[in-house]
Design an enzyme around this catalytic site. Structure first.
Site, PDB file in Angstrom:
ATOM      1  N   HIS A   1       0.839  -1.200   0.000  1.00  0.00           N
ATOM      2  CA  HIS A   1       0.000   0.000   0.000  1.00  0.00           C
ATOM      3  C   HIS A   1       0.876   1.253   0.000  1.00  0.00           C
ATOM      4  O   HIS A   1       0.662   2.172  -0.794  1.00  0.00           O
ATOM      5  CB  HIS A   1      -0.937  -0.026   1.216  1.00  0.00           C
ATOM      6  CG  HIS A   1      -1.681   1.252   1.448  1.00  0.00           C
ATOM      7  ND1 HIS A   1      -2.979   1.453   1.030  1.00  0.00           N
ATOM      8  CD2 HIS A   1      -1.294   2.408   2.038  1.00  0.00           C
ATOM      9  CE1 HIS A   1      -3.350   2.680   1.362  1.00  0.00           C
ATOM     10  NE2 HIS A   1      -2.346   3.284   1.980  1.00  0.00           N
ATOM     11  N   GLU A   2       1.884   1.271   0.885  1.00  0.00           N
ATOM     12  CA  GLU A   2       2.777   2.441   0.957  1.00  0.00           C
ATOM     13  C   GLU A   2       3.555   2.616  -0.351  1.00  0.00           C
ATOM     14  O   GLU A   2       3.725   3.737  -0.826  1.00  0.00           O
ATOM     15  CB  GLU A   2       3.756   2.311   2.134  1.00  0.00           C
ATOM     16  CG  GLU A   2       3.101   2.292   3.508  1.00  0.00           C
ATOM     17  CD  GLU A   2       2.270   3.541   3.779  1.00  0.00           C
ATOM     18  OE1 GLU A   2       2.641   4.624   3.303  1.00  0.00           O
ATOM     19  OE2 GLU A   2       1.225   3.413   4.442  1.00  0.00           O
TER      20      GLU A   2
ATOM     21  N   HIS B   1       1.523   4.388  -2.912  1.00  0.00           N
ATOM     22  CA  HIS B   1       1.554   5.854  -2.828  1.00  0.00           C
ATOM     23  C   HIS B   1       2.755   6.403  -3.585  1.00  0.00           C
ATOM     24  O   HIS B   1       2.675   7.431  -4.243  1.00  0.00           O
ATOM     25  CB  HIS B   1       1.649   6.305  -1.368  1.00  0.00           C
ATOM     26  CG  HIS B   1       0.351   6.255  -0.639  1.00  0.00           C
ATOM     27  ND1 HIS B   1      -0.795   6.821  -1.125  1.00  0.00           N
ATOM     28  CD2 HIS B   1       0.016   5.709   0.562  1.00  0.00           C
ATOM     29  CE1 HIS B   1      -1.776   6.622  -0.255  1.00  0.00           C
ATOM     30  NE2 HIS B   1      -1.306   5.944   0.765  1.00  0.00           N
TER      31      HIS B   1
ATOM     32  N   GLU C   1      -5.860   7.048  -1.250  1.00  0.00           N
ATOM     33  CA  GLU C   1      -5.890   5.834  -0.409  1.00  0.00           C
ATOM     34  C   GLU C   1      -6.514   4.665  -1.171  1.00  0.00           C
ATOM     35  O   GLU C   1      -5.999   3.550  -1.134  1.00  0.00           O
ATOM     36  CB  GLU C   1      -6.667   6.083   0.888  1.00  0.00           C
ATOM     37  CG  GLU C   1      -5.977   7.027   1.852  1.00  0.00           C
ATOM     38  CD  GLU C   1      -4.534   6.653   2.144  1.00  0.00           C
ATOM     39  OE1 GLU C   1      -4.236   5.447   2.242  1.00  0.00           O
ATOM     40  OE2 GLU C   1      -3.699   7.562   2.243  1.00  0.00           O
TER      41      GLU C   1
ATOM     42  N   ASP D   1      -4.658   1.227  -2.124  1.00  0.00           N
ATOM     43  CA  ASP D   1      -5.237  -0.069  -1.755  1.00  0.00           C
ATOM     44  C   ASP D   1      -5.345  -0.972  -2.981  1.00  0.00           C
ATOM     45  O   ASP D   1      -5.017  -2.158  -2.928  1.00  0.00           O
ATOM     46  CB  ASP D   1      -6.639   0.119  -1.142  1.00  0.00           C
ATOM     47  CG  ASP D   1      -6.583   0.519   0.327  1.00  0.00           C
ATOM     48  OD1 ASP D   1      -5.478   0.456   0.915  1.00  0.00           O
ATOM     49  OD2 ASP D   1      -7.626   0.902   0.883  1.00  0.00           O
TER      50      ASP D   1
HETATM   51 ZN   LIG Z   1      -2.200   5.270   2.531  1.00  0.00          ZN
END
Ligand SMILES: [Zn+2]
Length: 419
Positions: A279-280, A283, A361, A365
């Site tokens: 997930h990170e 980003h 977000e 995801d």
């Molecule tokens: Zn996040």
């Protein structure tokens, strides 16, 4: 604009913002309390009732503390401005220092000190009463004090030269000072991206390379699949302050590092850790971080240009309870007034930044679901929500103003639908 008109405008915005924030908080409390009796159906099998109720009580306690802090800060804001606090401070310091840079720095420093002293009881109460009551505080009083000292020293060592440069530009570089100041500010922010992980964060925490061989291999495989180069994987001793867990990246270019809180590693299984990291990485790969930085720079350019205009308007000072100096200059005062009143005029816009951040977000995801198993991210999120006592039932309107992340149930629905 007349000074009276600006006072009225300021008070109107302040009234609207404060009432709106109180209303959002009380809605939030009502909503959380109304859903306290049962775990939402979609989490019924994953989260026990006692954890759900703890999250509700924790949320209510934090929201109430936030309301108290809002009340105090509103009184302080009016005290500094319309009731003459800053005017008194300015006159008092001016008598001691006379006009010049010493007066300006003294004004900024004493304003900073007074604000910090007002904030201190709240920080103390939050850490040692509220967080402690819910079992999250791991800090000793000694650590609290040493953090305070270190933070102050860092603020002085880094902040003072920066402020000195900006004040000098405001004074000496003519009408376009705000543009030069923006270059300085931007350069400073970029420098901090490098200095924070390598110099500042290690003053507060210990960073050790990730030891766990199999976890490291797993993460290195993920980074290879995703196409991400990093300078290292580190574990941070977050547990010496708080039981809350987290993972983040810092640095940029070749100096990127990934940091896991020890509390996170202790709680999640290897597959869940991989999913959280994916997930990170999402980003990063989807350029959310770069976009956020660019937007921040553009906004600060706009605000500095606005300050460039306001600084020359007498009503900006008199409308906020300050008589501009006739000898010496008012740059430090303009900075303080601007920092004080800007949030009053911009709070109403906060859902705009929440919207972008939520969009990011969801994208991160989806990225994680693509490169790892969505189910692992779901179970990691459930654990993190439970451990952090984050409410599963926030008031939707409160959430739109304050939450950078979408509500858990919505995130999980998206993830499960993506499989
Ligand atoms: Zn996040």
């Amino acid at each position: 604009m007349s000074s009276l008109a600006f006072s009225v405008l300021f008070l109107s915005f302040l009234g609207v913002t404060v009432l709106l924030r109180f209303w959002l908080s009380s809605r939030h409390i009502r909503h959380v309390v109304a859903h306290r009796h049962a775990v939402p159906a979609e989490f019924a099998e994953k989260i026990p009732l006692y954890a759900h109720q703890k999250a509700a009580d924790y949320t209510v306690a934090r929201t109430k503390l936030g309301m108290l802090s809002l009340m105090v800060n509103t009184v302080v804001l009016i005290g500094f401005t319309l009731l003459g606090g800053l005017q008194w401070l300015s006159v008092t310091l001016f008598k001691i220092t006379g006009p010049g840079m010493t007066y300006q720095l003294a004004l900024l420093a004493s304003f900073g000190l007074i604000s910090a002293l007002i904030e201190l009881p709240f920080d103390y109460y939050k850490q040692f009463v509220l967080e402690a009551k819910f079992g999250f505080n791991k800090m000793t009083l000694g650590l609290f004090i040493s953090d305070l000292v270190k933070n102050t020293l860092v603020a002085i060592v880094i902040g003072l030269p920066l402020v000195w440069v900006i004040l000098t530009l405001m004074d000496k570089s003519g009408d376009l000072w705000w543009l030069y100041a923006w270059f300085v500010w931007t350069g400073f922010q970029l420098l901090m991206l490098v200095l924070y992980p390598t110099v500042i964060a290690p003053l507060f925490n210990k960073f050790t390379p990730l030891q766990d061989e199999s976890l490291r291999t797993r993460i290195e495989n993920l980074m290879q699949r995703v196409g991400f180069a990093s300078k290292g994987l580190f574990v941070m001793d977050g547990s010496k302050r708080s039981a809350h867990g987290n993972a983040y990246f810092s640095g940029f270019g070749g100096a990127k590092r990934i940091v896991f809180f020890d509390t996170l590693l202790a709680r999640l299984g290897p597959q869940e850790i991989e999913a959280v990291l994916a997930h990170e990485l999402g980003h990063f790969k989807l350029k959310h971080i770069v976009k956020r930085i660019v937007v921040m720079f553009a906004i600060s350019l706009g605000f500095l240009a606005l300050l460039g205009y306001l600084k020359t308007q007498v009503w900006f000072y008199t409308g906020l309870g300050v008589d501009p100096l006739l000898i010496g200059n008012n740059d430090a005062m303009a900075l303080i007034l601007f920092m004080l009143v800007l949030p009053v005029f911009t709070f109403i816009l906060s859902p705009l930044s929440s919207i972008t951040s939520r969009k990011h977000e969801f994208e991160a995801d989806a990225f994680a679901a693509q490169y790892t198993n969505a189910q692992d991210l779901v179970s990691a999120l459930v654990k993190l929500y439970e451990d952090n006592a984050s409410t599963l039932t926030p008031d939707p309107l409160h959430s739109a103003f304050y939450d950078s992340h979408p509500p858990a149930s919505v995130r999980i629905q998206h993830l499960l639908a993506s499989r």
